[in-house]
Design a protein around this motif. Sequence first.
Motif, short mmCIF file in Angstrom:
data_model
loop_
_atom_site.label_atom_id
_atom_site.label_comp_id
_atom_site.label_asym_id
_atom_site.label_seq_id
_atom_site.Cartn_x
_atom_site.Cartn_y
_atom_site.Cartn_z
N VAL A 110 0.85 -1.18 0.00
CA VAL A 110 0.00 0.00 0.00
C VAL A 110 0.89 1.23 0.00
O VAL A 110 2.01 1.20 0.50
CB VAL A 110 -0.98 0.01 1.20
CG1 VAL A 110 -2.01 -1.08 1.07
CG2 VAL A 110 -0.24 -0.11 2.52
N ALA A 111 0.38 2.31 -0.58
CA ALA A 111 1.15 3.54 -0.67
C ALA A 111 0.33 4.71 -0.16
O ALA A 111 -0.90 4.71 -0.26
CB ALA A 111 1.59 3.79 -2.10
N GLY A 112 1.01 5.69 0.39
CA GLY A 112 0.35 6.88 0.89
C GLY A 112 1.31 7.72 1.71
O GLY A 112 2.53 7.61 1.57
N ARG A 165 -0.94 5.48 10.75
CA ARG A 165 -2.11 5.85 9.95
C ARG A 165 -1.60 6.29 8.59
O ARG A 165 -0.82 7.23 8.49
CB ARG A 165 -2.89 6.98 10.58
CG ARG A 165 -4.06 7.39 9.70
CD ARG A 165 -4.85 8.53 10.27
NE ARG A 165 -5.88 8.90 9.32
CZ ARG A 165 -6.42 10.08 9.28
NH1 ARG A 165 -6.08 11.01 10.14
NH2 ARG A 165 -7.34 10.34 8.38
N LEU A 166 -2.01 5.58 7.54
CA LEU A 166 -1.60 5.87 6.19
C LEU A 166 -2.75 6.55 5.45
O LEU A 166 -3.83 5.97 5.32
CB LEU A 166 -1.19 4.57 5.47
CG LEU A 166 -0.45 4.72 4.17
CD1 LEU A 166 0.93 5.31 4.39
CD2 LEU A 166 -0.35 3.39 3.46
N THR A 167 -2.53 7.78 4.99
CA THR A 167 -3.54 8.51 4.24
C THR A 167 -3.26 8.34 2.76
O THR A 167 -2.12 8.50 2.31
CB THR A 167 -3.49 10.00 4.62
OG1 THR A 167 -3.74 10.11 6.03
CG2 THR A 167 -4.54 10.80 3.87
N ARG A 168 -4.32 7.97 2.01
CA ARG A 168 -4.17 7.69 0.59
C ARG A 168 -5.11 8.57 -0.23
O ARG A 168 -6.19 8.90 0.23
CB ARG A 168 -4.47 6.21 0.32
CG ARG A 168 -3.63 5.29 1.19
CD ARG A 168 -3.84 3.84 0.92
NE ARG A 168 -5.22 3.41 1.17
CZ ARG A 168 -5.71 2.26 0.74
NH1 ARG A 168 -4.98 1.43 0.04
NH2 ARG A 168 -6.95 1.92 1.03
N PRO A 180 -9.60 4.76 0.87
CA PRO A 180 -9.75 4.92 2.31
C PRO A 180 -8.40 4.97 3.03
O PRO A 180 -7.43 4.34 2.60
CB PRO A 180 -10.52 3.67 2.75
CG PRO A 180 -11.13 3.12 1.52
CD PRO A 180 -10.25 3.54 0.38
N ASN A 181 -8.35 5.77 4.10
CA ASN A 181 -7.16 5.80 4.95
C ASN A 181 -7.05 4.48 5.70
O ASN A 181 -8.06 3.80 5.93
CB ASN A 181 -7.25 6.96 5.94
CG ASN A 181 -7.32 8.30 5.23
OD1 ASN A 181 -6.87 8.44 4.11
ND2 ASN A 181 -7.89 9.28 5.88
N LEU A 182 -5.83 4.10 6.07
CA LEU A 182 -5.61 2.82 6.74
C LEU A 182 -4.91 3.01 8.07
O LEU A 182 -4.01 3.84 8.20
CB LEU A 182 -4.72 1.92 5.87
CG LEU A 182 -5.23 1.55 4.49
CD1 LEU A 182 -4.14 0.81 3.73
CD2 LEU A 182 -6.48 0.71 4.59
N PHE A 183 -5.30 2.23 9.05
CA PHE A 183 -4.55 2.08 10.29
C PHE A 183 -3.86 0.73 10.17
O PHE A 183 -4.52 -0.29 10.04
CB PHE A 183 -5.47 2.11 11.51
CG PHE A 183 -6.00 3.49 11.80
CD1 PHE A 183 -5.25 4.36 12.58
CD2 PHE A 183 -7.22 3.91 11.31
CE1 PHE A 183 -5.73 5.64 12.86
CE2 PHE A 183 -7.70 5.17 11.59
CZ PHE A 183 -6.96 6.05 12.36
#
Length: 80
Positions: A44-46, A57-60, A64-67
């Motif tokens: 995943v990238a962000g 917390r990855l914002t893309r 959707p954002n990911l924890f």
Amino acid sequence: MITSQQGGKSARAPEQTFEEARYLKQLIESATPVRVKMADGEEVAGVIEYYDQSFIRLTRKGEPNLFIFKHDIKYLQEDK
């Protein structure tokens, strides 16, 4: 032999160097895009917007954002 001042015992490496926290903070402040390779092979990238002891917390964009729990991360690399 390296000795500490406590009775001549060998000095041990510190349990924690805090380099992980320093690096994550730098990635957040610079909004550096990253690519996260998960233990199961998924990527995943962000941009990392938050972290604590257990997760990031990855914002893309457009997704959707990911924890993501840190124990599920195989590695993380800058995606410049």
